[in-house]
Design a protein around this motif. Structure first.
Motif, short mmCIF file in Angstrom:
data_model
loop_
_atom_site.label_atom_id
_atom_site.label_comp_id
_atom_site.label_asym_id
_atom_site.label_seq_id
_atom_site.Cartn_x
_atom_site.Cartn_y
_atom_site.Cartn_z
N LEU A 98 8.83 -14.47 37.79
CA LEU A 98 9.35 -13.69 36.67
C LEU A 98 10.22 -14.56 35.77
O LEU A 98 10.14 -14.46 34.52
N ALA A 99 11.04 -15.41 36.37
CA ALA A 99 11.90 -16.29 35.56
C ALA A 99 11.06 -17.23 34.69
O ALA A 99 11.37 -17.46 33.50
N VAL A 100 9.98 -17.77 35.25
CA VAL A 100 9.09 -18.66 34.49
C VAL A 100 8.45 -17.90 33.34
O VAL A 100 8.39 -18.38 32.19
N VAL A 101 7.96 -16.70 33.62
CA VAL A 101 7.29 -15.90 32.59
C VAL A 101 8.27 -15.53 31.48
O VAL A 101 7.94 -15.63 30.28
N VAL A 102 9.49 -15.10 31.85
CA VAL A 102 10.47 -14.72 30.83
C VAL A 102 10.85 -15.91 29.97
O VAL A 102 10.96 -15.80 28.73
N ALA A 103 11.03 -17.07 30.59
CA ALA A 103 11.38 -18.27 29.83
C ALA A 103 10.28 -18.62 28.84
O ALA A 103 10.56 -18.91 27.65
N CYS A 104 9.04 -18.63 29.31
CA CYS A 104 7.92 -18.93 28.40
C CYS A 104 7.80 -17.89 27.31
O CYS A 104 7.53 -18.21 26.13
N TRP A 105 8.00 -16.62 27.67
CA TRP A 105 7.89 -15.55 26.68
C TRP A 105 8.98 -15.69 25.61
O TRP A 105 8.71 -15.46 24.42
N VAL A 106 10.21 -16.02 26.01
CA VAL A 106 11.28 -16.19 25.04
C VAL A 106 10.92 -17.28 24.03
O VAL A 106 11.10 -17.13 22.80
N VAL A 107 10.39 -18.39 24.52
CA VAL A 107 9.99 -19.47 23.62
C VAL A 107 8.90 -19.01 22.67
O VAL A 107 8.93 -19.28 21.46
#
Length: 427
Positions: A98-107
């Motif tokens: 989830l942390a990886v997905v949220v980080a990529c999504w924010v970018v």
């Protein structure tokens, strides 16, 4: 009890119980069918929204130098989500994903605001994976970023762009937290019911065991113990007369041997099914009482038997209870009353059966109702059951026990059992 971060913790469940809805959906072996369906739905929704946002960006900004970055990040997001659906792993692995997905999504959202609404599936995933406080903080951040993205896309100020994302996020969070806590409370209730049912079953087993022990003690007292007591008296009499009257001593020995043989039959019958030996092989109560009267007519005591009313085939429990009552009463008459004669009278009516045991002995003061003194009991507390045992046996069948006696004039004991649907006649 709540977790320190205020997230409702699921109760422990037995191996055969359904998993609590509040349990980790991504924990190994913890997923139910509904968990897998919901995970698949969230993954599908995320991939569809991601594909729609990417298509929109390609159509509107196909010549942008940001396109390679956006396409690459979109592919990473899709692969990570699909891989998480295919192999859920542990809860910790789910949080890392989830942390990886949220980080990529924010970018991606910072590069292309049209990807903002991909946050909706992420909100549900965060609520399922994170403690409540952490999930609310992340949802607030996601909703804020969505608002900023929507304001960037709008040509002018639109209140819906400012209000819609927070409302959707708050609604999703509130409904999820409510359902989770409700499911946890329901699971606690189920666990309490299961535990109560087990405790009730254990209590019933203990009560059944105690009742069976009491019943066995009465059966042994009225059969084996009474026979052994008679044998002891006969052997003592034979020992006293062995030198002065050998013939009488031998008679006592033969009688004791006969009682011992009958006791052996009783013991075998108790082991088999606890039915009185005199009632074995289909013998009726009248015949069993006549046999008992003949066997007890010895050593100065004459026992007569008389039957009144129709020859009714009584239920086994009723016949056994009345025969045991007669055995116990005659044993007490022999040991305590000094009687010369006794009479057994069986009266069968349409709805009641009664047994009278009368003697011409010394009698006794009639016991007070509800009193603890047992005039028919053995003075030895390790041996005597007497009236309490007889009353308990009759009470189990809805019957009653009545006693009439006057000192010096004998006694009459009357046992009555109703023939009601509770004790139906045997077919």
């Amino acid at each position: 009890m709540r977790h320190p971060d205020n997230h409702p913790q699921p109760p422990s469940t037995s191996p055969g119980s359904p998993a609590s809805p509040a349990s980790g959906a991504f924990a190994p072996g913890a997923q139910t069918r509904d968990d897998r369906l919901l995970s698949a739905l969230l993954t599908t929704a995320f991939v569809v929204l991601l594909a729609g946002a990417l298509l929109r960006y390609v159509l509107k900004h196909g010549d942008s130098d940001r396109l390679p970055w956006i396409v690459g990040l979109s592919v990473v997001l899709a692969v990570v989500q699909v891989a998480g659906q295919a192999r859920p792993g542990s809860r910790r692995a789910g949080r890392v994903r989830l942390a990886v997905v949220v980080a990529c999504w924010v970018v991606v959202v910072l590069l292309a605001p049209s990807f903002a609404w991909c946050a909706v599936p992420l909100i549900h995933t965060a609520l399922r994976l994170l403690p409540t406080r952490s999930a609310v903080a992340l949802v607030t951040a996601l909703a804020t970023l969505v608002v900023l993205a929507e304001l960037r896309l709008a040509d002018g100020f639109d209140p819906n762009h400012l209000l819609l994302p927070p409302v959707v996020a708050a609604l999703a969070t509130g409904v999820f937290v409510y359902l989770t806590r409700e499911a946890t409370r329901r699971q606690h209730l189920i666990d309490d019911l299961v535990r109560t049912r087990r405790e009730l079953a254990a209590t019933e087993r203990r009560e059944g065991t105690l009742a069976e022990r009491q019943r066995l003690s009465r059966e042994i007292h009225d059969s084996l113990a009474q026979g052994l007591s008679s044998q002891n008296m006969l052997l003592q009499a034979a020992d006293r007369q062995w030198d002065t009257d050998p013939q009488a001593a031998r008679t006592h020995l033969r009688t004791a041997a006969s009682i011992a043989a009958h006791g052996l039959t009783e013991a075998r019958r108790l082991v088999h099914d606890l039915a009185p030996a005199d009632l074995a092989e289909g013998a009726g109560l009248a015949q069993a009482l006549a046999t008992l009267a003949a066997r007890e007519s010895r050593d100065g005591l004459t026992v007569r038997f008389h039957a009144e009313g129709p020859d009714t085939h009584l239920p086994d429990q009723v016949a056994s209870a009345l025969l045991r009552t007669a055995q116990g009463a005659l044993a007490n008459i022999r040991e305590h009353s000094g009687a010369r004669t006794a009479a057994l009278t069986l009266t069968c009516l349409d709805d009641t059966v009664a047994l009278d045991v009368a003697d011409d002995g010394r009698g006794f003061p009639a016991p007070e109702p509800g009193g603890t003194r047992d005039p028919l009991g053995d003075p030895d507390p390790l041996r005597g059951h007497g009236l309490p045992a007889i009353r308990a046996r009759l009470r189990q069948l809805g019957g009653t026990l009545a006693i009439e006696s006057t000192p010096g004039e004998g006694a009459v004991l009357t046992a009555t059992i109703p023939l009601t649907p509770a004790t139906p006649p045997a077919p």
